[in-house]
Scaffold this active site. Structure first.
Site, PDB file in Angstrom:
ATOM      1  N   LYS A 170       3.048   7.111   4.606  1.00 50.73           N
ATOM      2  CA  LYS A 170       1.813   5.902   4.405  1.00 50.73           C
ATOM      3  C   LYS A 170       2.423   4.328   4.900  1.00 50.73           C
ATOM      4  O   LYS A 170       3.482   4.271   4.870  1.00 50.73           O
ATOM      5  CB  LYS A 170       1.933   6.132   2.704  1.00 50.73           C
ATOM      6  N   SER A 178       1.065  -1.037   0.044  1.00 47.00           N
ATOM      7  CA  SER A 178      -0.390  -0.243   0.192  1.00 47.00           C
ATOM      8  C   SER A 178       0.742   1.506   0.319  1.00 47.00           C
ATOM      9  O   SER A 178       0.139   2.414  -0.227  1.00 47.00           O
ATOM     10  CB  SER A 178      -1.300   0.071   0.999  1.00 47.00           C
ATOM     11  N   GLY A 196       2.012   0.068   4.371  1.00 49.92           N
ATOM     12  CA  GLY A 196       1.756  -1.327   3.232  1.00 49.92           C
ATOM     13  C   GLY A 196       2.109  -2.402   4.397  1.00 49.92           C
ATOM     14  O   GLY A 196       3.304  -2.710   4.864  1.00 49.92           O
TER      15      GLY A 196
END
Length: 274
Positions: A215, A77, A217
């Site tokens: 972010k 992600s 992931g």
């Protein structure tokens, strides 16, 4: 009596100044951090991960576990950063508020089971939203922009809506740092407004003196391990640092674990407040 008041006021002023100086001395200025002297051994007791911190002003960089830092692995992600940039650039979505409607399919996370915008899709890491956007971008345009940005191994052969999810696309933590630096400096080959929008939807935390962009992931479990990322930029008092954490976890889905470790490291070096 008047003299006593003046003396009391002077004493009070000195006491307040002393307390303020004491408090401020606990917050190191960004310039005082020697990136090369960072130590994160306590956070990786089994050598199960890598952490990179780059001072984007001095260009100095700390790397824990250099071998792993250079190994390419699936971005999962964290690719939503790149996917957002391309989607906005080619007008697959017009802005961060564009809604894609939930198809009614029940998915693992409850907050995925509703309509989303690009911004909420980033914040909640909504896979279906980004898969739909990738299909709208299409193979040709997706490949063009991965090539232009030299993003990892640029391999989208795993399928237009799957290639970044435990599939063909790979990127190393060191390559993530280069990509994030380009995004922060707005030197990537995207419109300035596009890069500003993506940075805005990446904001994770804001304090009086810092902004944390990031972010996560995560992979699923394989042989009892999940592999996770937390990548981004922290800006304290206007001074930017890019970071990338990649680790294996038996505790649970590894992205949140990577984020927790990163936050603790940044707090240790006063780059964000506790």
């Amino acid at each position: 009596m008047k003299k006593q008041r003046i003396v009391m006021l002077i004493i009070l002023f000195l006491m307040v100044g002393s307390v303020a100086a004491s408090c401020s001395s606990k917050i190191k200025s960004p310039e005082s951090l020697d990136v090369a002297a960072v130590n994160v051994d306590e956070f990786f007791s089994k050598g199960e991960g890598t952490f990179i911190l780059k001072d984007l002003e001095s260009e100095k960089m700390f790397v824990y576990n250099k071998e792993r830092a250079g190994n390419q692995t699936t971005p999962n992600s964290t690719f939503k950063i790149m996917n957002s940039l391309i989607g906005l650039q080619v007008k697959a979505v017009k802005d961060e508020y564009e809604i894609k409607h939930w198809d009614g399919t029940k998915r693992t996370l409850d907050n995925w089971n509703q309509d989303h915008t690009l911004g909420s899709g980033m914040r909640n890491s909504v896979v279906w939203y980004y898969q739909e956007m990738a299909r709208d971008i299409g193979k040709e345009r997706m490949q063009e922009w991965l090539d232009r940005c030299s993003y990892g191994n640029r391999d989208i052969s795993g399928g237009i809506d799957r290639f970044w999810l435990n599939s063909s696309l790979k990127i190393s933590p060191l390559e993530q740092i280069d990509f994030l630096e380009g995004l922060y400096r707005e030197t990537l080959p995207f419109d300035k407004g596009v890069m500003k929008t993506v940075k805005r939807i990446m904001i994770q935390q804001e304090g009086d003196e810092y902004i944390l962009y990031g972010k996560t992931g995560s992979s699923g479990f394989e042989n009892g391990l999940s592999t996770g990322w937390f990548v981004g930029v922290v800006v304290i008092k206007g001074h930017p640092y890019a970071f990338a954490t990649n680790l294996d976890s038996q505790e649970g889905i590894a992205g949140p674990v990577a984020k927790k470790v990163t936050i603790e490291i940044l707090q240790k070096y006063n780059l964000i407040t506790r």
